[in-house]
Write a protein that holds these residues in place. Structure first.
Motif, PDB file in Angstrom:
ATOM      1  N   SER A 116       0.845  -1.193   0.000  1.00 58.47           N
ATOM      2  CA  SER A 116       0.000   0.000   0.000  1.00 58.47           C
ATOM      3  C   SER A 116       0.881   1.243   0.000  1.00 58.47           C
ATOM      4  O   SER A 116       2.096   1.176   0.234  1.00 58.47           O
ATOM      5  CB  SER A 116      -0.883   0.003   1.250  1.00 58.47           C
ATOM      6  OG  SER A 116      -0.078   0.165   2.411  1.00 58.47           O
ATOM      7  N   ASP A 117       0.264   2.401  -0.234  1.00 61.82           N
ATOM      8  CA  ASP A 117       1.010   3.659  -0.211  1.00 61.82           C
ATOM      9  C   ASP A 117       1.639   3.896   1.160  1.00 61.82           C
ATOM     10  O   ASP A 117       2.761   4.391   1.253  1.00 61.82           O
ATOM     11  CB  ASP A 117       0.097   4.834  -0.575  1.00 61.82           C
ATOM     12  CG  ASP A 117      -0.297   4.813  -2.046  1.00 61.82           C
ATOM     13  OD1 ASP A 117       0.403   4.172  -2.854  1.00 61.82           O
ATOM     14  OD2 ASP A 117      -1.316   5.445  -2.380  1.00 61.82           O
ATOM     15  N   GLN A 118       0.920   3.531   2.226  1.00 68.09           N
ATOM     16  CA  GLN A 118       1.433   3.710   3.589  1.00 68.09           C
ATOM     17  C   GLN A 118       2.687   2.858   3.803  1.00 68.09           C
ATOM     18  O   GLN A 118       3.685   3.324   4.336  1.00 68.09           O
ATOM     19  CB  GLN A 118       0.377   3.358   4.630  1.00 68.09           C
ATOM     20  CG  GLN A 118       0.892   3.516   6.045  1.00 68.09           C
ATOM     21  CD  GLN A 118       0.363   2.481   7.014  1.00 68.09           C
ATOM     22  OE1 GLN A 118      -0.181   1.456   6.631  1.00 68.09           O
ATOM     23  NE2 GLN A 118       0.550   2.748   8.291  1.00 68.09           N
ATOM     24  N   VAL A 119       2.630   1.616   3.379  1.00 67.33           N
ATOM     25  CA  VAL A 119       3.778   0.718   3.539  1.00 67.33           C
ATOM     26  C   VAL A 119       4.928   1.190   2.656  1.00 67.33           C
ATOM     27  O   VAL A 119       6.086   1.181   3.084  1.00 67.33           O
ATOM     28  CB  VAL A 119       3.390  -0.747   3.244  1.00 67.33           C
ATOM     29  CG1 VAL A 119       4.612  -1.654   3.241  1.00 67.33           C
ATOM     30  CG2 VAL A 119       2.364  -1.238   4.259  1.00 67.33           C
ATOM     31  N   ARG A 120       4.628   1.652   1.443  1.00 63.58           N
ATOM     32  CA  ARG A 120       5.679   2.164   0.551  1.00 63.58           C
ATOM     33  C   ARG A 120       6.395   3.342   1.220  1.00 63.58           C
ATOM     34  O   ARG A 120       7.618   3.428   1.209  1.00 63.58           O
ATOM     35  CB  ARG A 120       5.089   2.609  -0.790  1.00 63.58           C
ATOM     36  CG  ARG A 120       6.150   3.143  -1.764  1.00 63.58           C
ATOM     37  CD  ARG A 120       5.570   3.478  -3.126  1.00 63.58           C
ATOM     38  NE  ARG A 120       4.742   2.447  -3.674  1.00 63.58           N
ATOM     39  CZ  ARG A 120       5.177   1.316  -4.222  1.00 63.58           C
ATOM     40  NH1 ARG A 120       6.471   1.062  -4.262  1.00 63.58           N
ATOM     41  NH2 ARG A 120       4.344   0.427  -4.711  1.00 63.58           N
ATOM     42  N   MET A 121       5.627   4.235   1.833  1.00 67.30           N
ATOM     43  CA  MET A 121       6.214   5.383   2.516  1.00 67.30           C
ATOM     44  C   MET A 121       7.107   4.922   3.670  1.00 67.30           C
ATOM     45  O   MET A 121       8.207   5.435   3.865  1.00 67.30           O
ATOM     46  CB  MET A 121       5.112   6.324   3.034  1.00 67.30           C
ATOM     47  CG  MET A 121       5.653   7.601   3.621  1.00 67.30           C
ATOM     48  SD  MET A 121       4.401   8.856   3.984  1.00 67.30           S
ATOM     49  CE  MET A 121       3.183   7.930   4.884  1.00 67.30           C
TER      50      MET A 121
END
Length: 108
Positions: free
Chosen positions: A75-80
């Motif tokens: 997810s975008d959160q995990v990517r960040m």
């Protein structure tokens, strides 16, 4: 030579408890001769520092046997989080399993 590829689909929260399970599962795959481990995080809703540590630990286990570990569908959160902790520099990620298949398995 046919590669032994294992796909591990995670779901829910990747924390200390689930991280220990992840390490145990990856250890079992490595013991059984896995050449490549793909961790699919499509259904992961949250990851904490213990979860990040488990991914790094799993990667080290796989690399110690000359295997490779990849991650997909983050997810975008995990990517960040991967970018902030610089894990993205040591763990190669793919958009999804199809991209992994095209870029890794098609070249083997």
């Amino acid at each position: 030579m046919k590669l032994n590829v294992v796909v591990l689909e995670l779901s829910g929260i990747l924390d200390g408890i689930r991280g220990n399970e992840l390490r145990h599962e990856v250890s079992g795959f490595v013991t059984k001769g896995a050449d490549i481990v793909l961790i699919d995080m499509k259904k992961v809703t949250f990851i904490d520092s213990s979860g990040l540590g488990a991914i790094v630990s799993a990667m080290q286990m796989v690399r110690n046997t000359n295997g490779k570990l990849f991650v997909c569908s983050i997810s975008d959160q995990v990517r960040m989080l991967f970018e902030l902790t610089k894990i993205d520099r040591i763990v190669q990620t793919f958009a999804d399993q199809d991209e992994f298949n095209r870029q890794v398995l098609a070249t083997q």
